[in-house]
Motif scaffolding. Sequence first.
Motif, short mmCIF file in Angstrom:
data_model
loop_
_atom_site.label_atom_id
_atom_site.label_comp_id
_atom_site.label_asym_id
_atom_site.label_seq_id
_atom_site.Cartn_x
_atom_site.Cartn_y
_atom_site.Cartn_z
N CYS A 143 -13.79 -22.31 2.21
CA CYS A 143 -12.34 -22.20 1.76
C CYS A 143 -11.42 -21.36 2.53
O CYS A 143 -12.19 -20.33 3.26
N THR A 144 -10.24 -21.80 2.67
CA THR A 144 -9.30 -21.17 3.37
C THR A 144 -8.85 -20.32 2.51
O THR A 144 -8.80 -20.27 1.19
N ALA A 145 -8.15 -19.22 2.90
CA ALA A 145 -7.76 -18.07 1.94
C ALA A 145 -6.45 -17.40 2.32
O ALA A 145 -6.11 -16.93 3.59
N VAL A 146 -5.48 -17.30 1.56
CA VAL A 146 -4.14 -16.35 1.64
C VAL A 146 -4.16 -15.46 0.76
O VAL A 146 -4.15 -15.83 -0.40
N THR A 147 -4.03 -14.14 1.00
CA THR A 147 -4.20 -12.92 -0.05
C THR A 147 -2.87 -12.13 0.19
O THR A 147 -2.41 -12.01 1.39
N ALA A 148 -2.44 -11.53 -0.83
CA ALA A 148 -1.26 -10.66 -0.69
C ALA A 148 -1.37 -9.28 -1.66
O ALA A 148 -1.86 -9.51 -2.91
N PHE A 149 -1.49 -8.11 -1.00
CA PHE A 149 -1.49 -7.13 -1.96
C PHE A 149 -0.24 -6.23 -1.91
O PHE A 149 0.13 -5.50 -0.79
N LEU A 150 0.32 -6.11 -2.90
CA LEU A 150 1.63 -5.30 -3.06
C LEU A 150 1.30 -3.87 -3.41
O LEU A 150 0.84 -3.65 -4.60
N ARG A 151 1.40 -2.86 -2.67
CA ARG A 151 0.82 -1.63 -2.86
C ARG A 151 1.88 -0.49 -2.89
O ARG A 151 3.09 -0.61 -2.44
N ILE A 152 1.74 0.33 -4.03
CA ILE A 152 2.68 1.32 -4.24
C ILE A 152 2.12 2.50 -3.42
O ILE A 152 1.22 3.17 -3.58
N GLU A 153 3.03 3.18 -2.63
CA GLU A 153 2.97 4.13 -1.73
C GLU A 153 3.77 5.33 -1.59
O GLU A 153 4.82 5.07 -1.97
N ASP A 154 3.52 6.59 -1.25
CA ASP A 154 4.49 7.69 -0.98
C ASP A 154 4.72 7.68 0.16
O ASP A 154 4.53 6.69 1.00
N GLU A 155 5.72 8.49 0.76
CA GLU A 155 6.35 8.59 2.12
C GLU A 155 5.42 8.67 3.28
O GLU A 155 5.62 8.21 4.23
N ASP A 156 3.96 9.08 2.99
CA ASP A 156 3.09 9.27 3.84
C ASP A 156 2.06 8.08 3.85
O ASP A 156 1.09 7.98 4.60
N GLY A 157 2.59 7.05 3.04
CA GLY A 157 1.64 5.73 3.07
C GLY A 157 0.49 5.90 2.24
O GLY A 157 -0.80 5.38 2.42
N GLN A 158 0.45 7.23 1.47
CA GLN A 158 -1.03 7.45 0.91
C GLN A 158 -0.43 7.21 -0.83
O GLN A 158 0.75 6.82 -1.08
N GLN A 159 -1.38 7.50 -1.78
CA GLN A 159 -1.01 7.45 -3.27
C GLN A 159 -1.31 8.69 -3.86
O GLN A 159 -2.14 9.00 -4.69
N SER A 160 -0.46 9.86 -3.44
CA SER A 160 -0.87 11.09 -3.71
C SER A 160 -0.55 11.37 -5.43
O SER A 160 -0.84 12.18 -6.03
N PHE A 161 0.26 10.45 -6.16
CA PHE A 161 0.70 10.44 -7.28
C PHE A 161 -0.47 9.95 -8.18
O PHE A 161 -0.51 10.03 -9.57
N ARG A 216 7.39 0.22 -1.53
CA ARG A 216 6.42 -0.94 -1.87
C ARG A 216 6.35 -1.61 -0.71
O ARG A 216 6.94 -2.03 0.44
N VAL A 217 4.90 -1.79 -0.15
CA VAL A 217 4.64 -2.46 0.92
C VAL A 217 3.62 -3.43 0.58
O VAL A 217 2.56 -3.40 -0.05
N THR A 274 -0.78 -8.59 8.10
CA THR A 274 0.21 -8.13 8.39
C THR A 274 0.65 -7.13 7.14
O THR A 274 0.08 -6.90 6.43
N GLU A 275 1.69 -6.20 7.71
CA GLU A 275 2.17 -5.06 6.78
C GLU A 275 3.56 -4.95 6.99
O GLU A 275 4.06 -4.91 7.78
N THR A 276 4.23 -5.03 5.55
CA THR A 276 5.82 -5.17 5.65
C THR A 276 6.09 -4.17 4.45
O THR A 276 5.79 -4.44 3.37
N GLU A 277 7.06 -3.17 4.63
CA GLU A 277 7.67 -2.46 3.67
C GLU A 277 8.71 -3.31 3.24
O GLU A 277 9.73 -3.74 3.79
N LEU A 278 8.73 -3.61 1.98
CA LEU A 278 9.72 -4.20 1.10
C LEU A 278 11.18 -3.51 1.31
O LEU A 278 10.91 -2.13 1.00
N CYS A 279 12.24 -4.37 1.46
CA CYS A 279 13.63 -3.75 1.08
C CYS A 279 14.30 -4.52 -0.09
O CYS A 279 13.81 -5.36 -0.46
N GLU A 280 15.71 -4.11 -0.13
CA GLU A 280 16.41 -4.67 -1.24
C GLU A 280 16.60 -6.15 -0.83
O GLU A 280 17.00 -6.93 -1.66
N GLU A 281 16.65 -6.71 0.49
CA GLU A 281 16.85 -7.91 0.58
C GLU A 281 15.58 -8.82 0.59
O GLU A 281 16.12 -10.09 0.70
#
Length: 402
Positions: A132-150, A254-255, A330-337
């Motif tokens: 099978c072919t595959a396309v996956t997306a992971f919407l990750r919540i990160e802090d300013e340093d790209g980590q999940q310190s919270f 949100r990345v 790919t890696e894309t930080e989401l913005c308001e647009e």
Amino acid sequence: MFSDSPNARSKSITTADLETYGVLNRHSANHPTFQVGVSEDKGTRRTMEDAHSFVVDFDSIRGQGFFAVFDGHAGKHAAEWCGNHFHEYLLSAIHGSPQMTVPDILNQTFQAVDDALSKMCAESDGKIHSGCTAVTAFLRIEDEDGQQSFVVPVESSSSSNESPVSSLDDIAPPTPSGTQSSAALDSGDESKEIKTDKKTKKKSASLSGKRIRKALRSLGGSKAPTPRSTSPVDARDFTNTGITVTIPPDSHRRVLYSANAGDARGVLCRAGKAIRLTYDHKGSDKQEAKRITDAGGFVMSGRVNGVLAVTRSLGDASMKEFVVGAPYTTETELCEEDEFLILACDGLWDITNDQAAVELVRDIEDAQVASETLLKHALSQHTTDNVTVIVVRFKHGQPKTA
């Protein structure tokens, strides 16, 4: 493990008011950060070989999400199995290597799933040989340093970690401690593409996450930077049957990490413009064709060894030397647009381009209606393939007033 039906079956879709507790394919009707719509149809084909999966609040973090479409060929088994278990492997990789970058985790996950399918083929004496072919997306919540310190680490639980993979328990990843069984929990991540030769490495670098982020930012021309996307959530935790949902702080970002193998595609709508996040791995692609010939194979009439039209996939054990499972990421930080994301198999993309698909559903606020609209469009244009479409419509926090 598999039903007698020739059609691939994704886990049934259910709906909760808000809390999904990581259950696979469960909508959150009042989720504050995004809405998911899923539509599928076998079209003119005799059987359905597509599968899909999504997890709201993936890895028990409010606002995270995992979304995937798997387009099967030569049978349903690879796609159906991935639809039910890919997220488990991703979650296991995240918890097993917390310091690893998301692209590397996605790479690791694709490889682990590919190996599991090859083992499945061997144990079935070749009866289960599909891919099978595959396309996956992971919407990750990160802090300013790209980590999940919270995120507060969850202490080990004495609860059962039994895997729901039936006879494939030995290749299914263990359920991370402190979570429900893998039937009820899922996760998503990012990854870098495995480089196969110098030219591949060069092109991958040119299309890396940094370049894509720059390209995305350049869409606004000389305008001021677009405000970062934040989620309209409040700060509180919910606990139910041992699962705590972490609410990220207001400063989070949100990345969106994407990964694909084959020609299933992901497209982001940013301010009305279609941004392709994936790469079509086809025999007609010169770079992919060179990789295959360098490995000792050949491409004839756009097909690997005259057989398979895609050059990367999960499964296809008999062609693994040439048809690799390494994803493009790919890696894309989401913005308001950023308005919404479309994930779909080639049954849609064979009859429409990225921008046309975005324009067709941009004014449709309901993600489910949007996915249905794209599906109906593909069928009305006489696509000859199965069609599966996922639309994820993002919600953004309200601008703060002085």
